[in-house]
Design an enzyme around this catalytic site. Structure first.
Site, short mmCIF file in Angstrom:
data_model
loop_
_atom_site.label_atom_id
_atom_site.label_comp_id
_atom_site.label_asym_id
_atom_site.label_seq_id
_atom_site.Cartn_x
_atom_site.Cartn_y
_atom_site.Cartn_z
N ASP A 39 1.74 2.44 -0.38
CA ASP A 39 1.31 1.04 -0.45
C ASP A 39 0.61 0.73 0.88
O ASP A 39 1.26 0.45 1.87
CB ASP A 39 2.54 0.15 -0.65
CG ASP A 39 2.14 -1.29 -0.89
OD1 ASP A 39 0.93 -1.56 -1.06
OD2 ASP A 39 3.02 -2.15 -0.89
N SER A 89 7.75 -12.12 4.91
CA SER A 89 8.63 -11.64 3.85
C SER A 89 7.77 -10.97 2.80
O SER A 89 6.57 -11.21 2.72
CB SER A 89 9.42 -12.78 3.23
OG SER A 89 8.56 -13.67 2.58
N TYR A 138 8.18 -8.30 -1.11
CA TYR A 138 8.96 -8.02 -2.31
C TYR A 138 10.38 -7.59 -1.96
O TYR A 138 11.32 -7.91 -2.66
CB TYR A 138 8.29 -6.90 -3.11
CG TYR A 138 7.18 -7.38 -4.00
CD1 TYR A 138 6.17 -8.17 -3.49
CD2 TYR A 138 7.16 -7.05 -5.35
CE1 TYR A 138 5.14 -8.62 -4.31
CE2 TYR A 138 6.14 -7.50 -6.18
CZ TYR A 138 5.14 -8.28 -5.65
OH TYR A 138 4.14 -8.73 -6.46
N LYS A 180 14.85 -7.22 10.46
CA LYS A 180 14.47 -7.03 9.06
C LYS A 180 15.72 -6.92 8.20
O LYS A 180 16.62 -6.14 8.51
CB LYS A 180 13.66 -5.74 8.93
CG LYS A 180 12.30 -5.94 8.28
CD LYS A 180 11.63 -4.60 8.03
CE LYS A 180 10.15 -4.71 8.37
NZ LYS A 180 9.40 -3.55 7.89
#
Ligand SMILES: Nc1ncnc2c1ncn2[C@@H]1O[C@H](COP(=O)(O)OP(=O)(O)OP(=O)(O)O)[C@@H](O)[C@H]1O
Ligand SMILES: *[C@@H]1O[C@H](CO)[C@@H](O)[C@H](O)[C@H]1NC(C)=O
Ligand SMILES: *[C@@H]1O[C@H](CO)[C@@H](O)[C@H](O)[C@H]1NC(C)=O
Ligand SMILES: *[C@@H]1O[C@H](CO)[C@@H](O)[C@H](O)[C@H]1NC(C)=O
Ligand SMILES: *[C@@H]1O[C@H](CO)[C@@H](O)[C@H](O)[C@H]1NC(C)=O
Length: 494
Positions: free
Chosen positions: A271, A136, A138, A156
Site C-alpha cells: 500500500d 488515523s 483503517y 500509535k
C-alpha cells in the site's frame, strides 16, 4: 470446513498450524466451546454451529497474521551474511538467531517482558497526557504526546473506530478477538521497525505490549512509540522550492534502495501512497509498514509476473527458482514514479539539470532502470547541484554590477514576492553562490539588491533575501549586502 465435522476440532488443528502458537488461544477456543455447552438451549443448534465456525475462522485469521510475522523474525539476507562474516562459530550463530526469534515471538504472542532494548517502554508512558490526534487510518490511530523534558513523540494504537475493527466486529462479533486480530498489524509494524532502521523510516523509540488480562477488554494493548512527524501534504510540497521536492524524492529513492536489499530481503510496500509517509524536518519518512511484504510471488512463467497499474502493465521475468524476479523492487519504484516523481521532480528543476531529471522520469516511468541505477542518477544530480557545476555558463562579470558591504544588514526593507520563496513575506531563494544570486537579482526587474543571511539549506546552498529597497544599513557581523549599481540610486527614494 468440509470433512471436519467438529468445528472445535478444526479450530484446535488450525491453532497448531504455527508450531509455537500461544496456548492461551487454544484455551480460549475451548472456553468458547464450553460456553456454548452451558447455553445449550439458547438458540438453535444451527446458530451454535455457526457461532463456533465463526470463532474457528477468527482463530484461523489470527494464525494467518502470526504466520506473517514469522519470516520477519528469522535472520536471513544481510544479517545472515554479517553473522557469517563474523568470527562466531556456526553453533553460536545459530543460538543468536534462535534466541532473538524466541524472545520477540514470546513478546508478540503473550505480551511477555520485552527483550529488545528499545529506548522507551511501558514505564515511559505512565502518567503521560495524550495530546491531539496526528492522524488515523483503517487500522491505526496516532496521537501526539509530550513526555517529561518536553520530548514530543507519536503514539500509535489500534484504531478502535477504524474500518479494520468495524469489519472484524461485523464478521465475528468478538471485541477481544478482533482487537487481538487488528493489534497483530501493529505488532508486525513494530517488528518491521525494529528490523528496518534507515534515515527514511520513522524511528521506533520504543514500544509497550501489555500482557492481556484474564477478563474484560483491559490489557493486551499495543503501543508503538515513534519519532513525531507531520503528514505529507502534497499541495504544500507542490508549492515548495525544487530543492525541497528533490529532497523528498531522493529520500524515497534511498529508502527503496535500502528496502531492495534489507536485512529481511527485498521488501515490497503493498500500500504505497503519500499518506503512508510523514515529514520530519524536511525529510520524508515511511511510517505505515503493516502492509509490507518480504515475499516475492511464486511463478511458473513470465505471464505469472504481471505488475498491474491503472495506466500501465509490466510483465517481469519469472526466475529459474520460480519467483518473480525483483517484483517488490520494481513495484516500489514504479509507485515512487507515479505518486511522487511525476508531481515533485520535473517542475522548476534547475535548467542545467533538466536533461538528467527527464532521463530519470523516462527510465523509472518505463521501469527500465533498477533501483541501483536510479539512486546513482539521483546522487549524480545532488552532486552537480551542490557543486554548482550545472551553473557553469553564468557570466562572471555580472557580479561587477553589484557593490558589496560585508558586516552589514538592511533595515526598513521593501520586499517583493517571488516564487517559490522560502519566506511568505518576501523573496528568499536558495543559490549556490553570490554569482548565482547576482544573476537572479539581475533577472528580477524589482530587485535592487540582496543579502546573504549566513543560513544554508540542506544541500549547503545559501539562503538569499532579494528586495526592491530598504531605508538604512545596520551593522551585522554575519550578513553581507549586495547593491545593484545601476539601480542603487532608487533605494534612497524609499
Ligand atoms: N510518527 C508520526 N507522526 C505524525 N503523524 C503520524 C505518524 N505516524 C503516522 N502518522 C499519521 O497517522 C496516519 C495513520 O497512520 P498509519 O498510516 O500507520 O495508519 P493506518 O491505519 O495503517 O493507515 P491507512 O489506512 O492509511 O493504511 C498517517 O497517515 C499519518 O498521517
Ligand atoms: C442467551 O444468550 C445471551 C447472550 O449470548 C444471554 O444474554 C442470555 O441470557 C441467554 N439466554 C438464555 C435463556 O440462556
Ligand atoms: C492491464 O492488465 C489488465 C488485466 O489483464 C487489463 O484489464 C488492463 O486493460 C491492462 N491495462 C493496460 C493499461 O494495459
Ligand atoms: C520515454 O521516452 C520515449 C521516447 O521518447 C517515449 O515514447 C515514452 O513515452 C517516454 N516514457 C515516459 C514514461 O516518459
Ligand atoms: C545493486 O548494487 C548492489 C551492490 O552495490 C549489488 O549487490 C546488486 O546486485 C545491485 N542490484 C542490481 C539489481 O543491479
Amino acid at each position: 470446513m468440509p470433512g471436519m465435522g467438529n468445528p472445535l476440532c478444526a479450530a484446535a488443528l488450525l491453532a497448531f498450524v504455527v508450531s509455537s502458537v500461544s496456548v492461551s488461544l487454544l484455551i480460549r477456543s475451548l472456553q468458547l466451546g464450553a460456553n456454548k455447552g452451558a447455553f445449550a438451549n439458547n438458540g438453535t443448534a444451527d446458530e451454535q454451529e455457526f457461532a463456533s465456525r465463526r470463532s474457528a475462522l477468527l482463530l484461523h485469521q489470527l494464525n494467518e497474521r502470526r504466520k506473517e510475522i514469522i519470516p520477519l523474525l528469522s535472520t536471513r539476507g544481510n544479517d545472515k551474511k554479517l553473522l557469517a562474516e563474523s568470527r562466531y562459530s556456526p553453533q553460536e550463530q545459530q543460538s543468536f538467531g534462535a534466541m532473538f526469534d524466541y524472545n520477540l515471538w514470546n513478546e508478540i504472542t503473550d505480551g511477555s517482558r520485552r527483550m529488545l532494548m528499545d529506548e522507551m517502554d511501558c514505564d515511559s508512558l505512565v502518567g503521560v497526557q495524550t495530546g491531539n490526534v496526528l492522524g488515523s487510518g483503517y487500522t491505526k490511530l496516532v496521537l501526539k504526546v509530550v513526555l517529561p523534558q518536553d520530548q514530543a513523540v507519536a503514539l500509535k494504537f489500534v484504531n478502535e473506530q477504524g474500518n479494520d475493527m468495524e469489519k472484524c466486529l461485523e464478521d465475528f462479533k468478538d471485541p477481544r478477538g478482533c482487537h487481538e486480530l487488528v493489534a497483530y498489524k501493529l505488532k508486525k509494524e513494530i517488528v518491521l521497525l525494529q528490523r528496518l532502521k534507515h534515515p527514511n523510516i520513522i524511528k521506533l523509540r520504543g514500544h509497550c505490549m501489555e500482557v492481556p488480562g484474564q477478563d474484560g477488554d483491559g490489557g493486551g494493548r499495543v503501543t508503538a512509540i515513534l519519532e513525531q512527524g507531520y503528514p505529507v501534504q502534497m499541495i504544500q510540497l507542490l508549492q515548495s522550492p525544487w530543492e525541497e521536492r528533490f529532497r523528498v524524492c531522493l529520500g524515497l529513492v534511498r529508502l527503496l534502495h535500502f528496502l531492495a536489499r534489507s536485512p529481511l530481503g527485498s521488501v515490497g510496500l503493498l500500500d504505497f501512497q503519500p499518506r503512508q509517509f510523514v515529514m520530519v524536518s524536511g525529510e520524508l519518512k515511511l511510517t505505515d509498514l503493516d502492509d509490507a511484504s518480504v515475499e516475492e510471488p511464486a511463478c511458473g512463467t513470465d505471464g505469472d509476473c504481471v505488475l498491474e497499474f491503472p495506466h500501465r502493465n509490466f510483465t517481469l521475468a519469472c526466475s529459474g527458482k520460480g519467483v518473480c524476479q525483483d517484483l517488490n523492487e520494481k513495484r516500489n519504484l514504479y509507485n515512487a514514479y507515479r505518486y511522487f516523481f511525476t508531481y515533485l521532480l520535473p517542475h522548476q528543476a534547475p535548467p542545467g539539470l533538466t536533461h538528467l531529471v527527464d532521463r530519470i522520469m523516462n527510465a523509472t516511468g518505463e521501469l527500465r532502470a533498477d533501483i541501483n541505477q536510479t539512486l546513482g542518477a539521483f546522487e549524480q544530480i545532488l552532486l552537480l547541484y551542490k557543486s554548482g557545476l550545472h551553473l557553469d555558463n553564468l557570466p562572471p562579470s555580472i557580479i561587477r554590477d553589484y557593490t558589496v558591504m560585508r558586516g552589514m544588514a538592511t533595515a526598513g526593507n521593501v520586499e517583493y514576492r517571488c516564487w517559490p520563496s522560502y519566506s511568505q513575506q518576501g523573496c528568499v531563494l536558495a543559490v549556490h553562490s553570490t554569482l548565482e544570486a547576482a544573476a537572479v537579482c539581475s533577472a528580477h526587474s524589482q530587485c535592487t539588491g540582496f543579502s546573504l543571511t549566513g543560513q544554508r539549506t540542506w544541500t549547503g546552498h545559501l539562503l538569499v533575501s532579494f528586495r526592491s529597497g530598504f531605508s538604512h544599513l545596520v551593522p551585522d557581523g554575519r550578513s553581507e549586502v549586495y547593491l545593484r549599481k545601476a539601480k542603487a540610486s532608487e533605494t534612497s527614494a524609499v
